[in-house]
Design an enzyme around this catalytic site. Structure first.
Site, PDB file in Angstrom:
ATOM      1  N   ASP A   9      -5.590 -12.332  -4.957  1.00 29.57           N
ATOM      2  CA  ASP A   9      -5.118 -11.098  -4.355  1.00 29.57           C
ATOM      3  C   ASP A   9      -3.597 -11.051  -4.442  1.00 29.57           C
ATOM      4  OD1 ASP A   9      -4.350  -9.047  -2.618  1.00 29.57           O
ATOM      5  OD2 ASP A   9      -5.601  -9.741  -0.957  1.00 29.57           O
ATOM      6  N   ILE A  10      -3.068 -10.060  -5.133  1.00 23.37           N
ATOM      7  CA  ILE A  10      -1.612  -9.993  -5.309  1.00 23.37           C
ATOM      8  C   ILE A  10      -0.889  -9.815  -3.974  1.00 23.37           C
ATOM      9  CG2 ILE A  10      -1.441  -7.510  -5.753  1.00 23.37           C
ATOM     10  CD1 ILE A  10       0.548  -8.558  -8.116  1.00 23.37           C
ATOM     11  N   ASN A  23       1.626   4.688  -9.313  1.00 25.59           N
ATOM     12  CA  ASN A  23       1.563   5.951 -10.046  1.00 25.59           C
ATOM     13  C   ASN A  23       2.944   6.603  -9.969  1.00 25.59           C
ATOM     14  OD1 ASN A  23       1.710   7.749  -7.670  1.00 25.59           O
ATOM     15  ND2 ASN A  23      -0.341   6.967  -7.234  1.00 25.59           N
ATOM     16  N   GLY A  31      -6.426   1.010  -6.417  1.00 25.43           N
ATOM     17  CA  GLY A  31      -6.207  -0.267  -7.096  1.00 25.43           C
ATOM     18  C   GLY A  31      -5.108  -1.098  -6.466  1.00 25.43           C
ATOM     19  N   ASP A  33      -1.940  -0.510  -6.324  1.00 25.40           N
ATOM     20  CA  ASP A  33      -1.031   0.339  -5.558  1.00 25.40           C
ATOM     21  C   ASP A  33      -1.533   0.523  -4.127  1.00 25.40           C
ATOM     22  OD1 ASP A  33       1.198   1.977  -5.168  1.00 25.40           O
ATOM     23  OD2 ASP A  33       0.249   3.740  -6.042  1.00 25.40           O
ATOM     24  N   SER A 117      -1.784  -1.270 -15.876  1.00 25.13           N
ATOM     25  CA  SER A 117      -2.569  -0.268 -16.622  1.00 25.13           C
ATOM     26  C   SER A 117      -3.940  -0.748 -17.070  1.00 25.13           C
ATOM     27  CB  SER A 117      -1.788   0.281 -17.830  1.00 25.13           C
ATOM     28  OG  SER A 117      -0.684   1.038 -17.396  1.00 25.13           O
ATOM     29  N   GLY A 119      -6.588  -1.413 -15.249  1.00 29.80           N
ATOM     30  CA  GLY A 119      -7.685  -0.968 -14.387  1.00 29.80           C
ATOM     31  C   GLY A 119      -8.061   0.474 -14.688  1.00 29.80           C
TER      32      GLY A 119
END
Length: 164
Positions: A9-10, A23, A31, A33, A117, A119
């Site tokens: 998990d980031i 975005n 996602g 973000d 990009s 996902g």
């Protein structure tokens, strides 16, 4: 710079900065973000609104506070949306080189990256991995650690093969 690959998990990475695959509106989303905005709390969105009132163009990078995340900063990058016809690979690679430049400006020594990009934006996984690893290796930086955080086994295995 050392490139490390982890599965996880980031938002839980204990590094100086985490990279957000944002975005162009810079107001949260799905996602990576959405996860970063949820975990970081309202301070991340407030800083995005203040620093980026008009958002960011595709391929660009900028930073905000990390709010409640273990990291100190979030480096936001806007990857190309291949499903919307943005197929210029240089927009993808500029996300990584731009994130490194921002990290250097901040004095960060460790940064956790997602696969930008790969996902919902539909970039093919094998090329997303190649673009990330090639750019991280080719871009001069003062960074000591670039941690690639894989979400899923396929991404993890491709990243491990590409970095060994």
């Amino acid at each position: 710079m050392r490139i490390e690959v982890v599965r996880g998990d980031i938002t839980a990475q204990d590094v100086d900065a985490v990279v957000n695959a944002a975005n162009s509106r810079m107001r949260g989303g799905g996602g990576v973000d959405g996860a970063i905005h949820r975990a970081g709390g309202p301070a991340v969105l407030e800083d995005c609104v203040r620093r980026f009132p008009d958002g960011l163009p595709t391929g660009q990078a900028g930073w905000t506070t990390a709010g409640n995340l273990p990291a100190r900063w979030v480096i936001h990058v806007v990857g190309p949306d291949r499903t919307a016809g943005q197929t210029d690979r240089s927009l993808l690679t500029s996300c990584y080189s731009g994130a490194l430049a921002v990290a250097d400006e901040l004095g960060a020594r460790s940064v956790a990256f997602p696969l930008v990009s790969a996902g919902v934006y539909g970039w093919p996984l094998d090329d997303a991995v190649a673009a990330a690893v090639e750019t991280l290796r080719a871009t001069p930086t003062d960074l000591e650690l670039a941690r690639m955080v894989a979400f899923g086994n396929d991404a993890y295995e491709l990243l491990v093969r590409s970095t060994t």
